[in-house]
Design a protein around this motif. Structure first.
Motif, PDB file in Angstrom:
ATOM      1  N   ARG A 144       0.803  -1.232   0.000  1.00 55.08           N
ATOM      2  CA  ARG A 144       0.000   0.000   0.000  1.00 55.08           C
ATOM      3  C   ARG A 144       0.835   1.281   0.000  1.00 55.08           C
ATOM      4  NH1 ARG A 144      -4.930  -1.151   4.328  1.00 55.08           N
ATOM      5  NH2 ARG A 144      -5.929  -2.855   3.178  1.00 55.08           N
ATOM      6  N   HIS A 145       1.994   1.250   0.685  1.00 54.27           N
ATOM      7  CA  HIS A 145       2.755   2.487   0.890  1.00 54.27           C
ATOM      8  C   HIS A 145       4.227   2.405   0.482  1.00 54.27           C
ATOM      9  CE1 HIS A 145      -0.305   2.422   4.335  1.00 54.27           C
ATOM     10  NE2 HIS A 145      -0.801   3.217   3.421  1.00 54.27           N
ATOM     11  N   LEU A 146       4.662   1.243  -0.039  1.00 52.79           N
ATOM     12  CA  LEU A 146       6.075   1.031  -0.398  1.00 52.79           C
ATOM     13  C   LEU A 146       7.010   1.250   0.802  1.00 52.79           C
ATOM     14  CD1 LEU A 146       6.117   2.965  -3.811  1.00 52.79           C
ATOM     15  CD2 LEU A 146       5.764   0.508  -3.464  1.00 52.79           C
ATOM     16  N   ILE A 147       6.442   1.133   2.009  1.00 50.03           N
ATOM     17  CA  ILE A 147       7.148   1.385   3.277  1.00 50.03           C
ATOM     18  C   ILE A 147       7.695   2.827   3.303  1.00 50.03           C
ATOM     19  CG2 ILE A 147       8.693   0.325   4.992  1.00 50.03           C
ATOM     20  CD1 ILE A 147       8.849  -2.134   3.360  1.00 50.03           C
ATOM     21  N   LEU A 148       6.969   3.723   2.669  1.00 52.56           N
ATOM     22  CA  LEU A 148       7.391   5.130   2.599  1.00 52.56           C
ATOM     23  C   LEU A 148       6.310   6.082   3.123  1.00 52.56           C
ATOM     24  CD1 LEU A 148       9.058   5.106  -0.949  1.00 52.56           C
ATOM     25  CD2 LEU A 148      10.241   5.192   1.254  1.00 52.56           C
ATOM     26  N   GLY A 149       5.370   5.559   3.908  1.00 53.16           N
ATOM     27  CA  GLY A 149       4.345   6.408   4.508  1.00 53.16           C
ATOM     28  C   GLY A 149       3.420   7.046   3.477  1.00 53.16           C
ATOM     29  N   GLU A 150       3.062   8.299   3.735  1.00 56.78           N
ATOM     30  CA  GLU A 150       2.108   9.018   2.876  1.00 56.78           C
ATOM     31  C   GLU A 150       2.650   9.232   1.464  1.00 56.78           C
ATOM     32  OE1 GLU A 150      -1.119   9.978   3.380  1.00 56.78           O
ATOM     33  OE2 GLU A 150      -0.891   8.678   5.142  1.00 56.78           O
ATOM     34  N   PHE A 151       3.973   9.443   1.362  1.00 57.69           N
ATOM     35  CA  PHE A 151       4.567   9.607   0.033  1.00 57.69           C
ATOM     36  C   PHE A 151       4.397   8.331  -0.786  1.00 57.69           C
ATOM     37  CE2 PHE A 151       8.270   8.978  -2.778  1.00 57.69           C
ATOM     38  CZ  PHE A 151       8.066  10.048  -3.646  1.00 57.69           C
ATOM     39  N   GLY A 152       4.669   7.197  -0.152  1.00 53.87           N
ATOM     40  CA  GLY A 152       4.508   5.906  -0.824  1.00 53.87           C
ATOM     41  C   GLY A 152       3.060   5.652  -1.212  1.00 53.87           C
ATOM     42  N   LYS A 153       2.133   6.059  -0.337  1.00 58.36           N
ATOM     43  CA  LYS A 153       0.714   5.908  -0.639  1.00 58.36           C
ATOM     44  C   LYS A 153       0.338   6.701  -1.883  1.00 58.36           C
ATOM     45  CE  LYS A 153      -3.891   6.752   1.321  1.00 58.36           C
ATOM     46  NZ  LYS A 153      -4.640   7.303   2.469  1.00 58.36           N
ATOM     47  N   ALA A 154       0.877   7.906  -2.013  1.00 56.78           N
ATOM     48  CA  ALA A 154       0.608   8.745  -3.188  1.00 56.78           C
ATOM     49  C   ALA A 154       1.165   8.095  -4.454  1.00 56.78           C
ATOM     50  CB  ALA A 154       1.218  10.132  -2.994  1.00 56.78           C
ATOM     51  N   VAL A 155       2.364   7.501  -4.347  1.00 55.48           N
ATOM     52  CA  VAL A 155       3.001   6.863  -5.503  1.00 55.48           C
ATOM     53  C   VAL A 155       2.206   5.637  -5.961  1.00 55.48           C
ATOM     54  CG1 VAL A 155       5.068   5.629  -6.303  1.00 55.48           C
ATOM     55  CG2 VAL A 155       5.301   7.700  -4.922  1.00 55.48           C
ATOM     56  N   THR A 156       1.804   4.797  -5.008  1.00 58.39           N
ATOM     57  CA  THR A 156       1.032   3.599  -5.384  1.00 58.39           C
ATOM     58  C   THR A 156      -0.345   3.973  -5.916  1.00 58.39           C
ATOM     59  OG1 THR A 156       0.285   3.340  -3.072  1.00 58.39           O
ATOM     60  CG2 THR A 156       2.201   2.050  -3.766  1.00 58.39           C
ATOM     61  N   GLY A 157      -0.924   5.045  -5.374  1.00 60.27           N
ATOM     62  CA  GLY A 157      -2.223   5.513  -5.863  1.00 60.27           C
ATOM     63  C   GLY A 157      -2.144   5.962  -7.310  1.00 60.27           C
ATOM     64  N   ILE A 158      -1.139   6.767  -7.630  1.00 61.94           N
ATOM     65  CA  ILE A 158      -0.947   7.233  -9.011  1.00 61.94           C
ATOM     66  C   ILE A 158      -0.642   6.061  -9.933  1.00 61.94           C
ATOM     67  CG2 ILE A 158       0.581   8.597 -10.510  1.00 61.94           C
ATOM     68  CD1 ILE A 158       0.918  10.528  -8.090  1.00 61.94           C
ATOM     69  N   SER A 159       0.194   5.140  -9.464  1.00 56.46           N
ATOM     70  CA  SER A 159       0.543   3.962 -10.265  1.00 56.46           C
ATOM     71  C   SER A 159      -0.681   3.089 -10.529  1.00 56.46           C
ATOM     72  CB  SER A 159       1.621   3.141  -9.551  1.00 56.46           C
ATOM     73  OG  SER A 159       2.807   3.893  -9.415  1.00 56.46           O
ATOM     74  N   CYS A 160      -1.588   3.016  -9.555  1.00 53.92           N
ATOM     75  CA  CYS A 160      -2.819   2.246  -9.727  1.00 53.92           C
ATOM     76  C   CYS A 160      -3.712   2.887 -10.790  1.00 53.92           C
ATOM     77  CB  CYS A 160      -3.554   2.138  -8.393  1.00 53.92           C
ATOM     78  SG  CYS A 160      -4.919   0.957  -8.401  1.00 53.92           S
ATOM     79  N   LEU A 161      -3.806   4.207 -10.764  1.00 49.71           N
ATOM     80  CA  LEU A 161      -4.570   4.926 -11.789  1.00 49.71           C
ATOM     81  C   LEU A 161      -3.952   4.702 -13.167  1.00 49.71           C
ATOM     82  CD1 LEU A 161      -5.356   8.361 -10.094  1.00 49.71           C
ATOM     83  CD2 LEU A 161      -7.035   6.689 -10.892  1.00 49.71           C
ATOM     84  N   ILE A 162      -2.630   4.758 -13.239  1.00 49.34           N
ATOM     85  CA  ILE A 162      -1.924   4.515 -14.503  1.00 49.34           C
ATOM     86  C   ILE A 162      -2.195   3.096 -14.991  1.00 49.34           C
ATOM     87  CG2 ILE A 162       0.365   4.216 -15.545  1.00 49.34           C
ATOM     88  CD1 ILE A 162       1.346   6.555 -13.832  1.00 49.34           C
ATOM     89  N   PHE A 163      -2.193   2.148 -14.051  1.00 49.77           N
ATOM     90  CA  PHE A 163      -2.405   0.748 -14.425  1.00 49.77           C
ATOM     91  C   PHE A 163      -3.812   0.538 -14.997  1.00 49.77           C
ATOM     92  CE2 PHE A 163      -2.982  -3.852 -13.515  1.00 49.77           C
ATOM     93  CZ  PHE A 163      -1.910  -4.319 -14.271  1.00 49.77           C
ATOM     94  N   VAL A 164      -4.792   1.235 -14.448  1.00 50.01           N
ATOM     95  CA  VAL A 164      -6.155   1.170 -15.001  1.00 50.01           C
ATOM     96  C   VAL A 164      -6.138   1.653 -16.449  1.00 50.01           C
ATOM     97  CG1 VAL A 164      -8.493   2.136 -14.868  1.00 50.01           C
ATOM     98  CG2 VAL A 164      -7.342   1.377 -12.778  1.00 50.01           C
ATOM     99  N   PHE A 165      -5.437   2.771 -16.696  1.00 48.70           N
ATOM    100  CA  PHE A 165      -5.314   3.281 -18.071  1.00 48.70           C
ATOM    101  C   PHE A 165      -4.569   2.277 -18.946  1.00 48.70           C
ATOM    102  CE2 PHE A 165      -2.585   5.270 -21.257  1.00 48.70           C
ATOM    103  CZ  PHE A 165      -3.536   5.881 -22.060  1.00 48.70           C
ATOM    104  N   MET A 166      -3.518   1.660 -18.390  1.00 47.13           N
ATOM    105  CA  MET A 166      -2.739   0.680 -19.144  1.00 47.13           C
ATOM    106  C   MET A 166      -3.607  -0.504 -19.580  1.00 47.13           C
ATOM    107  SD  MET A 166       0.374   1.816 -19.313  1.00 47.13           S
ATOM    108  CE  MET A 166       1.381   0.389 -19.655  1.00 47.13           C
ATOM    109  N   LEU A 167      -4.496  -0.928 -18.711  1.00 41.79           N
ATOM    110  CA  LEU A 167      -5.392  -2.035 -19.044  1.00 41.79           C
ATOM    111  C   LEU A 167      -6.348  -1.653 -20.168  1.00 41.79           C
ATOM    112  CD1 LEU A 167      -6.234  -3.283 -15.435  1.00 41.79           C
ATOM    113  CD2 LEU A 167      -4.937  -4.549 -17.154  1.00 41.79           C
ATOM    114  N   LEU A 168      -6.944  -0.465 -20.050  1.00 41.59           N
ATOM    115  CA  LEU A 168      -7.900  -0.004 -21.061  1.00 41.59           C
ATOM    116  C   LEU A 168      -7.203   0.263 -22.398  1.00 41.59           C
ATOM    117  CD1 LEU A 168      -9.984   2.428 -18.808  1.00 41.59           C
ATOM    118  CD2 LEU A 168     -10.692   0.172 -19.624  1.00 41.59           C
TER     119      LEU A 168
END
Length: 372
Positions: free
Chosen positions: A132-156
């Motif tokens: 969820r956080h890449l063991i980087l706290g809130e910064f890691g959460k932001a990175v995984t969140g953006i990457s998840c959005l990108i992955f949705v686009f990648m699938l489509l």
């Protein structure tokens, strides 16, 4: 589709994939482990889950809690978790005098602590934090969140790029030509299995956004309940005091009262608030249901133990019911082992996507270099 538009989609697919590839690899790999978290953890740490001998009577929960508080210098009990399975240990979570959160697995028949571990040191706690956080706290959460959005686009976008121009080429897109060159097999593997796993990966990715973005969770409640406001799970405590509890069977009576309210078989958890404002919350999971995470709740005065409010699952809003299904859908546990195995295999395939995608890109670079 317009050729230029498809080309631009292809470029976005390529560069966004390269930018998010490492994060996708980490999140997918850790996610595949988390699918079988309970099974793997129980296999490697059986003493945390099971007792060696089942006796006729269990000790009072309060007696066990008192013993742990004295022996381990626990200043605050946070959760007490009992299970319908008589072979299961009693799980107690508390904070010691050094402000370290500890989890105790206790034999409910003898009161013996079979094992204890710092909550943050548990292997799967670390894996979840990485996921969820890449063991980087809130910064890691932001990175995984953006990457998840990108992955949705990648699938489509991947589905658009996979889609054949002519129907006669559909069979070719649905199979991997194993007898071809490595370059062709790699491309087929990436695109063909990408198509087969598309829907499951899309569901896992979209449900994953729930933990990354409040607006996504609010959207669930808006569609289900007509409002973005999430019903509060907390109930204010009527007794305004911080007096110590004198009842030696305080928690045991709460467990018994909850069982008398909700008569179904289930695992029960008491959550004790850290503040003086909110009441004590009890969650009873209905293990008789085929779908997981079907729980009912009850609230008790944290000082007197009197019942304040009951909240059976049937009274939950549609948004709350959907929200409770997000976790089992995301982890694949929604229909037991068949969907768990499916989620595990799909996550493992997702691990390969950044690798095969990178190989496709490097192959094209070499081809352009030779042509030049």
């Amino acid at each position: 589709m317009n050729k230029t538009l498809k080309k631009n989609i292809g470029l976005l697919h390529l560069w966004l994939g390269l930018a998010s590839g490492l994060i996708v690899f980490i999140v997918a790999l850790s996610g595949s482990l988390l699918v079988f978290e309970e099974e793997l953890d129980e296999f490697f740490n059986p003493e945390f889950y099971k007792v060696t001998e089942v006796k006729n009577e269990k000790l009072s929960v309060d007696l066990i809690v008192s013993k742990i508080q004295k022996e381990y210098h626990i200043t605050k009990i946070e959760r007490i978790h009992t299970f319908h399975d008589r072979e299961r240990t009693l799980i107690i979570t508390g904070t010691d005098s050094n402000k370290k959160d500890l989890i105790f697995a206790v034999n409910p028949y003898t009161g013996k602590v079979q094992t204890s571990i710092a909550e943050k040191s548990r292997f799967f706690s670390v894996v979840l934090d990485l996921h969820r956080h890449l063991i980087l706290g809130e910064f890691g959460k932001a990175v995984t969140g953006i990457s998840c959005l990108i992955f949705v686009f990648m699938l489509l976008s991947g589905l658009i790029l996979w889609w054949p121009k002519k129907l006669k080429n559909l069979k070719q897109r649905l199979t991997v030509k194993w007898s071809a060159s490595f370059k062709r097999i790699n491309w087929d593997f990436h695109s063909t299995f990408g198509f087969y796993t598309f829907l499951v990966l899309l569901i896992i990715s979209l449900t994953g956004l729930t933990w990354s973005y409040k607006w996504f969770e609010s959207g669930i409640y808006l569609l289900a309940d007509g409002t973005t406001k999430k019903p509060s799970a907390k109930v204010e405590n009527p007794t305004k005091t911080d007096a110590k509890i004198n009842d030696t069977f305080f928690y045991q009576k709460i467990f018994s009262k909850t069982d008398s309210i909700y008569k179904f078989k289930g695992d029960t958890q008491i959550r004790i608030p850290s503040d003086t404002i909110n009441s004590l919350m009890v969650i009873k999971l209905n293990t008789e249901k085929s779908i997981p995470n079907i729980s009912s709740m009850a609230y008790f005065d944290k000082y007197t133990g009197k019942i304040i409010k009951t909240k059976p699952y049937e009274s939950f809003s549609n948004g709350d019911k959907i929200r409770r299904l997000i976790y089992p859908i995301h982890t694949g546990s929604i229909y037991g082992y068949p969907t768990k195995i499916l989620a595990f295999l799909v996550c493992l395939f997702a691990v390969t996507l950044p690798i095969t995608g990178l190989l496709i890109w490097t192959g094209r670079k070499k081809k352009k270099h030779k042509q030049a």
